[in-house]
Design an enzyme around this catalytic site. Structure first.
Site, PDB file in Angstrom:
ATOM      1  N   ASP A 193       0.107 -57.012  40.897  1.00  0.00           N
ATOM      2  CA  ASP A 193      -0.904 -57.341  39.685  1.00  0.00           C
ATOM      3  C   ASP A 193      -0.611 -56.476  38.469  1.00  0.00           C
ATOM      4  OD1 ASP A 193      -3.459 -58.025  38.526  1.00  0.00           O
ATOM      5  OD2 ASP A 193      -4.210 -58.155  40.410  1.00  0.00           O
ATOM      6  N   HIS A 200     -11.032 -62.456  44.043  1.00  0.00           N
ATOM      7  CA  HIS A 200     -11.815 -61.201  44.180  1.00  0.00           C
ATOM      8  C   HIS A 200     -13.152 -61.076  43.081  1.00  0.00           C
ATOM      9  CE1 HIS A 200      -8.812 -60.454  40.981  1.00  0.00           C
ATOM     10  NE2 HIS A 200      -9.796 -59.479  40.561  1.00  0.00           N
ATOM     11  N   ASP A 201     -12.841 -62.139  42.352  1.00  0.00           N
ATOM     12  CA  ASP A 201     -13.851 -62.028  41.126  1.00  0.00           C
ATOM     13  C   ASP A 201     -14.953 -63.349  41.505  1.00  0.00           C
ATOM     14  OD1 ASP A 201     -12.702 -59.998  39.968  1.00  0.00           O
ATOM     15  OD2 ASP A 201     -11.356 -61.681  38.706  1.00  0.00           O
ATOM     16  N   GLU A 236      -3.170 -65.162  34.484  1.00  0.00           N
ATOM     17  CA  GLU A 236      -4.500 -65.160  34.587  1.00  0.00           C
ATOM     18  C   GLU A 236      -4.991 -65.344  33.163  1.00  0.00           C
ATOM     19  OE1 GLU A 236      -8.783 -63.247  36.156  1.00  0.00           O
ATOM     20  OE2 GLU A 236      -7.400 -62.103  34.989  1.00  0.00           O
ATOM     21  N   ASP A 246      -3.017 -59.961  34.796  1.00  0.00           N
ATOM     22  CA  ASP A 246      -4.399 -59.755  34.669  1.00  0.00           C
ATOM     23  C   ASP A 246      -4.775 -60.193  32.991  1.00  0.00           C
ATOM     24  OD1 ASP A 246      -6.893 -58.794  36.003  1.00  0.00           O
ATOM     25  OD2 ASP A 246      -6.819 -57.556  33.940  1.00  0.00           O
TER      26      ASP A 246
HETATM   27  C1  GLC Z   1      -9.448 -59.625  35.675  1.00  0.00           C
HETATM   28  C2  GLC Z   1      -9.698 -59.062  37.041  1.00  0.00           C
HETATM   29  C3  GLC Z   1     -10.885 -58.648  37.274  1.00  0.00           C
HETATM   30  C4  GLC Z   1     -10.985 -57.276  36.156  1.00  0.00           C
HETATM   31  C5  GLC Z   1     -10.729 -57.824  34.845  1.00  0.00           C
HETATM   32  C6  GLC Z   1     -10.441 -56.404  33.995  1.00  0.00           C
HETATM   33  O1  GLC Z   1     -10.472 -60.695  35.289  1.00  0.00           O
HETATM   34  O2  GLC Z   1      -9.459 -60.431  38.018  1.00  0.00           O
HETATM   35  O3  GLC Z   1     -10.968 -58.323  38.623  1.00  0.00           O
HETATM   36  O4  GLC Z   1     -12.144 -56.722  36.459  1.00  0.00           O
HETATM   37  O5  GLC Z   1      -9.542 -58.435  34.711  1.00  0.00           O
HETATM   38  O6  GLC Z   1      -9.070 -56.074  34.400  1.00  0.00           O
END
Ligand code: GLC
Length: 561
Positions: free
Chosen positions: A99, A331-332, A259, A200
């Protein structure tokens, strides 16, 4: 990155290390725990593992706040254990994605410690510092985790930008030294043997110059400034530069996933057009925002037609150029079977398998989030005090401070909190679900007594077996990787149906997302198609007529050719 790229027939599995497996009994998952379960991943048949952050971190956002990009947090273990995971995955024919969290660091990262130390520090410009405006924040941007996106640093009298928590200051990507430091770190990981990165919120790294106010919203002091930091003016330049600096000369085996909250289909095509050499695929959010009102805390009832239309639109928009990730869970997100399916024990298994069938039949690269392969559900939360996630905790503060209806707010929180995805992985039916011998950091779902890996892995009718079959089909049937997509019955509020086709194969995917039987007219064109996979006992092995009757949550894949 040819059109026949390996990842087009691959399936990715996401591990959220904190909640996967705890080997040392401290209640928190760790790398040694992951090492003990590599065979589970192999039995499932996945090709790639995406590991959520294991770097050194104060854990303000469970590791998405990194204080050292090149070391493992002692909470999770050691670099040597990570090497062992890389080797163990490679031995089993799987790859590892790290990640990459570089929109921001932790405020405890030495870069930020130096940056905040003085206005004249050489690293001051590595972050986004501004003077206040009329004794208040530099602009009206809201943080994605509640409140202002700015934090005043008393000592130096300026504010720093944090799109997420106050402990997650945004890096200044306008500064070439920042970019080079990130690229060097990425090369270091590739040299160590990792196979790529899940990046991310990578479409947030180029902010609108001048950081202007976002359009005001009546009654809100801090507002969403999405359009001023997502897909900003230099984003394509930065990603192309990253590709050049990090991946050139390493072609062929690595994978990059961006992402990208809020990304449009048009932008997604640009990001993933192989000719532009930016990223291999996007991870987009449209379909997981269908049930959100003004914010994710304003929950709307699920509109299945809207959900289908969204995913169908992405299928069509990226048909010629570009590539998408396919996911329900991560995970979100709350657990898919509770959100898009039906977690009533009577139809739970069929519904979990139906959702898997729908997603894994599409064009794109499917992702399985830990526990999804077992049909794990949302947790039965009882009080707001049970939540640990910084987003949920901050939101609950807002609810209390703003005098909102607590019962309604709690219902929404229970349904959408990210902690639903983060309860411990359910390995067996024991009290702590085989996750830990200690006290788990988040409670184990009581349904672990019957919903667990031990009960499913050797059962040919389990959700796990169904996911393993879907993954096998992705490897075996070229039509799943390459076939053109066409939606059927797009306005039917209960039936999910589509076809995939190549010159030599035609695939039909049907799912009844309801609690009652449905009869469907298919016409004669599918007569003779054979069943590739069904989710209920006794499903017809071949289509012999122009109509078919689907039981509740019945889901099938038929193949011609
Ligand atoms: C992304 C991650 C999330 C995190 C955010 C800030 O959306 O998936 O879990 O809180 O970025 O890093």
């Amino acid at each position: 990155m040819s059109s026949g790229a390996w990842w087009k027939s691959a399936v990715v599995y996401q591990i959220y290390p904190r909640s996967f497996a705890d080997a040392n009994g401290d209640g928190m998952g760790d790398l040694a725990g992951i090492l003990e379960h590599l065979d589970h991943l192999q039995a499932l048949g996945v090709d790639v593992v995406w590991l959520s952050p294991i770097y050194r971190s104060p854990q303000a956002d469970n590791g998405y706040d990194i204080s050292d990009y090149q070391d493992v947090d002692p909470l999770f273990g050691t670099l040597e254990q990570l090497d062992a995971i890389i080797a163990g995955l490679h031995e089993r024919g799987m790859k590892l994605l790290m990640d990459l969290v570089v929109n921001h660091t932790s405020d405890e990262h030495p870069w930020f410690v130096a940056s905040r130390s003085s206005r004249h520090d050489p690293k001051r410009d590595w972050y986004i510092w501004r003077d206040g405006r009329d004794g208040a924040e530099p602009n009206n941007w809201g943080s994605l985790f509640s409140g202002s996106a700015w934090q005043l640093d008393e000592a130096t009298g300026q504010y720093y930008l944090h799109l997420f928590a106050t402990k997650q200051p945004d890096l200044n990507w306008e500064n070439p030294a920042v970019r080079q430091a990130v690229y060097a770190m990425m090369r270091w990981w590739l040299d160590r043997g990792v196979d790529g990165f899940r990046m991310d919120v990578i479409n947030f790294i180029s902010k609108q110059p001048g950081l202007p106010d976002a359009p005001a919203v009546a009654g809100q002091r801090f507002v969403s400034a999405f359009q001023l930091f997502a897909d900003g003016p230099r984003i394509h330049e930065f990603l192309a530069e990253m590709h050049r600096e990090v991946f050139d000369g390493r072609e062929g085996t690595f994978l990059t996933v961006g992402e990208m909250p809020g990304v449009t289909t048009e932008e997604a095509v640009r990001y993933t057009d192989p000719a532009r050499r930016e990223v291999d695929m996007v991870f987009q959010f449209e379909h997981v925002s269908i049930d959100h009102g003004a914010s994710k805390w304003n929950l709307l009832p699920l509109d299945l037609v809207a959900l289908k239309q969204s995913l169908n639109r992405w299928q069509v928009a990226l048909a010629e150029r570009g590539w998408n990730s396919l996911y329900w869970d991560n995970h979100d997100q709350p657990r898919a079977v509770s959100r898009f399916g039906d977690d009533d024990p009577e139809v739970w298994a069929a519904s979990a398998k139906a959702l898997g069938t729908i997603l894994h039949g599409m064009r794109g690269t499917p992702y399985v989030y830990q526990g999804e392969e077992l049909g794990m559900t949302n947790f039965p939360w009882r009080t707001a005090a049970q939540f640990q996630d910084v987003e949920s905790v901050n939101h609950w503060h807002d609810v209390l401070a703003g005098g909102q209806d607590q019962e309604e707010a709690f219902r929404a929180l229970a349904a959408v909190s990210r902690d639903n995805a983060r309860t411990p992985m359910q390995w067996d039916g024991s009290g702590t679900a085989g996750f830990t011998t200690g006290t788990p950091w988040l409670p184990v779902n009581p349904n672990a007594s019957w919903l667990n890996a031990a009960a499913q892995v050797d059962d040919p009718d389990s959700v796990f077996a169904h996911y393993a079959a879907l993954i096998r089909l992705r490897h075996e049937q070229p039509v799943l990787a390459e076939g053109d997509f066409a939606a059927l019955l797009e306005n039917d509020p209960e039936i999910w149906a589509y076809t995939r086709s190549t010159a030599t194969q035609r695939l039909l995917v049907l799912a009844n997302c309801s609690r009652h039987e449905r009869e469907l007219e298919l016409g004669d064109g599918w007569i003779g198609a054979r069943l590739l996979l069904g989710n209920l006992p006794g499903t017809e092995e071949a289509l012999t007529g122009g109509a078919v009757t689907l039981a509740p949550w019945d889901a099938r894949m038929y193949l011609l050719g």
